[in-house]
Design a protein around this motif. Structure first.
Motif, PDB file in Angstrom:
ATOM      1  N   PHE A   8       9.616  23.078 -13.478  1.00  0.00           N
ATOM      2  CA  PHE A   8       8.997  22.434 -14.638  1.00  0.00           C
ATOM      3  C   PHE A   8       7.479  22.597 -14.588  1.00  0.00           C
ATOM      4  CE2 PHE A   8       8.421  18.553 -17.453  1.00  0.00           C
ATOM      5  CZ  PHE A   8       8.999  19.145 -18.564  1.00  0.00           C
ATOM      6  N   GLY A   9       7.078  23.813 -14.171  1.00  0.00           N
ATOM      7  CA  GLY A   9       5.664  24.184 -14.257  1.00  0.00           C
ATOM      8  C   GLY A   9       5.400  24.729 -15.658  1.00  0.00           C
ATOM      9  N   ASN A  10       4.374  25.561 -15.789  1.00  0.00           N
ATOM     10  CA  ASN A  10       4.006  26.077 -17.109  1.00  0.00           C
ATOM     11  C   ASN A  10       5.132  26.874 -17.762  1.00  0.00           C
ATOM     12  OD1 ASN A  10       1.499  24.916 -16.857  1.00  0.00           O
ATOM     13  ND2 ASN A  10       0.491  26.775 -16.138  1.00  0.00           N
ATOM     14  N   ILE A  11       5.814  27.708 -16.976  1.00  0.00           N
ATOM     15  CA  ILE A  11       6.896  28.529 -17.534  1.00  0.00           C
ATOM     16  C   ILE A  11       8.104  27.657 -17.873  1.00  0.00           C
ATOM     17  CG2 ILE A  11       8.564  30.362 -17.007  1.00  0.00           C
ATOM     18  CD1 ILE A  11       5.867  31.551 -17.585  1.00  0.00           C
ATOM     19  N   GLY A  12       8.473  26.751 -16.977  1.00  0.00           N
ATOM     20  CA  GLY A  12       9.607  25.860 -17.239  1.00  0.00           C
ATOM     21  C   GLY A  12       9.392  25.022 -18.494  1.00  0.00           C
ATOM     22  N   ARG A  13       8.182  24.529 -18.659  1.00  0.00           N
ATOM     23  CA  ARG A  13       7.861  23.716 -19.855  1.00  0.00           C
ATOM     24  C   ARG A  13       7.906  24.578 -21.124  1.00  0.00           C
ATOM     25  NH1 ARG A  13       4.409  18.840 -18.245  1.00  0.00           N
ATOM     26  NH2 ARG A  13       4.619  18.841 -15.985  1.00  0.00           N
ATOM     27  N   ALA A  14       7.396  25.809 -21.021  1.00  0.00           N
ATOM     28  CA  ALA A  14       7.411  26.705 -22.188  1.00  0.00           C
ATOM     29  C   ALA A  14       8.853  27.009 -22.606  1.00  0.00           C
ATOM     30  CB  ALA A  14       6.668  27.995 -21.858  1.00  0.00           C
ATOM     31  N   LEU A  15       9.730  27.229 -21.619  1.00  0.00           N
ATOM     32  CA  LEU A  15      11.146  27.464 -21.931  1.00  0.00           C
ATOM     33  C   LEU A  15      11.770  26.219 -22.566  1.00  0.00           C
ATOM     34  CD1 LEU A  15      12.212  29.356 -18.688  1.00  0.00           C
ATOM     35  CD2 LEU A  15      12.335  30.283 -21.007  1.00  0.00           C
ATOM     36  N   ALA A  16      11.423  25.042 -22.022  1.00  0.00           N
ATOM     37  CA  ALA A  16      11.951  23.794 -22.588  1.00  0.00           C
ATOM     38  C   ALA A  16      11.535  23.650 -24.053  1.00  0.00           C
ATOM     39  CB  ALA A  16      11.464  22.597 -21.768  1.00  0.00           C
ATOM     40  N   LYS A  17      10.297  24.032 -24.365  1.00  0.00           N
ATOM     41  CA  LYS A  17       9.826  23.960 -25.759  1.00  0.00           C
ATOM     42  C   LYS A  17      10.630  24.891 -26.663  1.00  0.00           C
ATOM     43  CE  LYS A  17       5.071  22.492 -24.936  1.00  0.00           C
ATOM     44  NZ  LYS A  17       3.644  22.863 -24.997  1.00  0.00           N
ATOM     45  N   ALA A  18      11.023  26.056 -26.129  1.00  0.00           N
ATOM     46  CA  ALA A  18      11.820  26.995 -26.921  1.00  0.00           C
ATOM     47  C   ALA A  18      13.169  26.366 -27.296  1.00  0.00           C
ATOM     48  CB  ALA A  18      12.036  28.293 -26.134  1.00  0.00           C
ATOM     49  N   PHE A  19      13.777  25.659 -26.347  1.00  0.00           N
ATOM     50  CA  PHE A  19      15.039  24.959 -26.630  1.00  0.00           C
ATOM     51  C   PHE A  19      14.803  23.811 -27.612  1.00  0.00           C
ATOM     52  CE2 PHE A  19      16.519  27.261 -22.953  1.00  0.00           C
ATOM     53  CZ  PHE A  19      17.885  27.360 -23.124  1.00  0.00           C
ATOM     54  N   ALA A  20      13.705  23.072 -27.406  1.00  0.00           N
ATOM     55  CA  ALA A  20      13.403  21.922 -28.276  1.00  0.00           C
ATOM     56  C   ALA A  20      13.188  22.357 -29.716  1.00  0.00           C
ATOM     57  CB  ALA A  20      12.172  21.182 -27.752  1.00  0.00           C
ATOM     58  N   ARG A  21      12.520  23.500 -29.919  1.00  0.00           N
ATOM     59  CA  ARG A  21      12.257  23.987 -31.278  1.00  0.00           C
ATOM     60  C   ARG A  21      13.555  24.199 -32.054  1.00  0.00           C
ATOM     61  NH1 ARG A  21       7.684  26.855 -29.009  1.00  0.00           N
ATOM     62  NH2 ARG A  21       9.047  28.558 -28.373  1.00  0.00           N
ATOM     63  N   LYS A  22      14.624  24.577 -31.349  1.00  0.00           N
ATOM     64  CA  LYS A  22      15.909  24.854 -32.003  1.00  0.00           C
ATOM     65  C   LYS A  22      16.895  23.687 -31.877  1.00  0.00           C
ATOM     66  CE  LYS A  22      14.673  28.922 -33.348  1.00  0.00           C
ATOM     67  NZ  LYS A  22      14.507  29.222 -34.774  1.00  0.00           N
ATOM     68  N   LEU A 159      21.686  34.258 -26.582  1.00  0.00           N
ATOM     69  CA  LEU A 159      20.938  33.001 -26.449  1.00  0.00           C
ATOM     70  C   LEU A 159      19.478  33.209 -26.852  1.00  0.00           C
ATOM     71  CD1 LEU A 159      20.560  30.052 -25.585  1.00  0.00           C
ATOM     72  CD2 LEU A 159      20.344  30.858 -23.213  1.00  0.00           C
ATOM     73  N   ALA A 160      18.887  34.325 -26.432  1.00  0.00           N
ATOM     74  CA  ALA A 160      17.499  34.634 -26.808  1.00  0.00           C
ATOM     75  C   ALA A 160      17.360  34.682 -28.332  1.00  0.00           C
ATOM     76  CB  ALA A 160      17.064  35.961 -26.187  1.00  0.00           C
ATOM     77  N   GLU A 161      18.368  35.271 -29.004  1.00  0.00           N
ATOM     78  CA  GLU A 161      18.367  35.317 -30.480  1.00  0.00           C
ATOM     79  C   GLU A 161      18.401  33.897 -31.048  1.00  0.00           C
ATOM     80  OE1 GLU A 161      18.792  37.922 -32.845  1.00  0.00           O
ATOM     81  OE2 GLU A 161      19.255  39.679 -31.626  1.00  0.00           O
ATOM     82  N   ARG A 162      19.261  33.045 -30.477  1.00  0.00           N
ATOM     83  CA  ARG A 162      19.343  31.646 -30.935  1.00  0.00           C
ATOM     84  C   ARG A 162      18.010  30.942 -30.792  1.00  0.00           C
ATOM     85  NH1 ARG A 162      23.666  27.755 -28.394  1.00  0.00           N
ATOM     86  NH2 ARG A 162      22.855  26.299 -29.940  1.00  0.00           N
ATOM     87  N   LEU A 163      17.274  31.286 -29.734  1.00  0.00           N
ATOM     88  CA  LEU A 163      15.981  30.662 -29.473  1.00  0.00           C
ATOM     89  C   LEU A 163      14.874  31.281 -30.327  1.00  0.00           C
ATOM     90  CD1 LEU A 163      16.172  30.321 -25.570  1.00  0.00           C
ATOM     91  CD2 LEU A 163      16.491  28.497 -27.268  1.00  0.00           C
ATOM     92  N   GLY A 164      15.223  32.311 -31.096  1.00  0.00           N
ATOM     93  CA  GLY A 164      14.262  32.902 -32.016  1.00  0.00           C
ATOM     94  C   GLY A 164      13.578  34.163 -31.537  1.00  0.00           C
ATOM     95  N   PHE A 165      13.935  34.635 -30.328  1.00  0.00           N
ATOM     96  CA  PHE A 165      13.313  35.836 -29.772  1.00  0.00           C
ATOM     97  C   PHE A 165      14.085  37.092 -30.179  1.00  0.00           C
ATOM     98  CE2 PHE A 165      12.047  32.391 -26.950  1.00  0.00           C
ATOM     99  CZ  PHE A 165      10.707  32.657 -26.721  1.00  0.00           C
TER     100      PHE A 165
END
Length: 199
Positions: A8-22, A159-165
């Protein structure tokens, strides 16, 4: 399908935001007590759930977003990782090729998580880029994926597509995967390439 992010450092938080957005539920865990970061997780979104490491590794798909040196410790959380898909988000920058036995770092990670299907992915973007909405300039931010398991790579691609990537498959870990691996003090050619795919 259940999801977890370990780290849950910078990368972990950024990934969490990607899930939260969707609006997709994801567990987040570290080796620390979840109460120590539960408020930070909740601040990202109501479906970002702080859990213990033992609870989080029950997920089907697990993003490994810790420092490369920490992966053996995480791997001890289960006796076997059969049935799990690990997304290796680590970068072994500064780790000598000799220490890795001349293998790509993801192969070393895969050996630690015995029985798991392993996909290298989401590691080439800096946290600041990963943190942003992947819908940019009328296109979608690219994530590169590499795996020796085609079905696992396809699953993480979906999953990446679902997250918008926009996922781009690079092939096996020892071929295209080398483009997104750090080796000693050098980075793979595609690391830090912030690309956008237009439909």
């Amino acid at each position: 399908m259940s999801y977890a992010i370990i780290g849950f450092g910078n990368i972990g938080r950024a990934l969490a935001k990607a899930f939260a957005r969707k609006g997709i539920e994801v567990s987040v865990a570290t080796t620390r007590d979840p109460e120590s970061f539960a408020a930070d997780a909740a601040a990202i979104g109501p479906k970002i759930i702080a859990k213990t490491l033992a609870e989080a590794v029950k997920a089907d798909i697990i993003f490994l977003a810790v420092r490369f040196e920490q992966h053996p410790e995480v791997a001890k959380a289960l006796p076997t990782w059969q049935g799990k898909t690990i997304v290796d988000v680590t970068n072994a920058y500064g780790v000598s090729p000799e220490q890795l036995g001349g293998q790509p770092s993801s192969k070393v990670v895969g050996q630690a998580f015995s029985g798991a299907r392993l996909v290298k992915g989401f590691n080439h973007l800096a946290a600041a880029a990963l943190d942003q909405d992947p819908a940019v300039h009328g296109g979608r931010r690219v994530v590169f994926l590499a795996s020796d398991d085609v079905a696992a790579a396809d699953e993480i691609g979906a999953l990446a597509e679902r997250l918008g990537f926009a996922p781009i498959q690079l092939g096996g870990l020892s071929e295209g995967g080398l483009l997104v691996h750090a080796r000693g003090k050098s980075w793979g050619h595609l690391i830090f390439k912030d690309l956008v795919k237009f439909e």
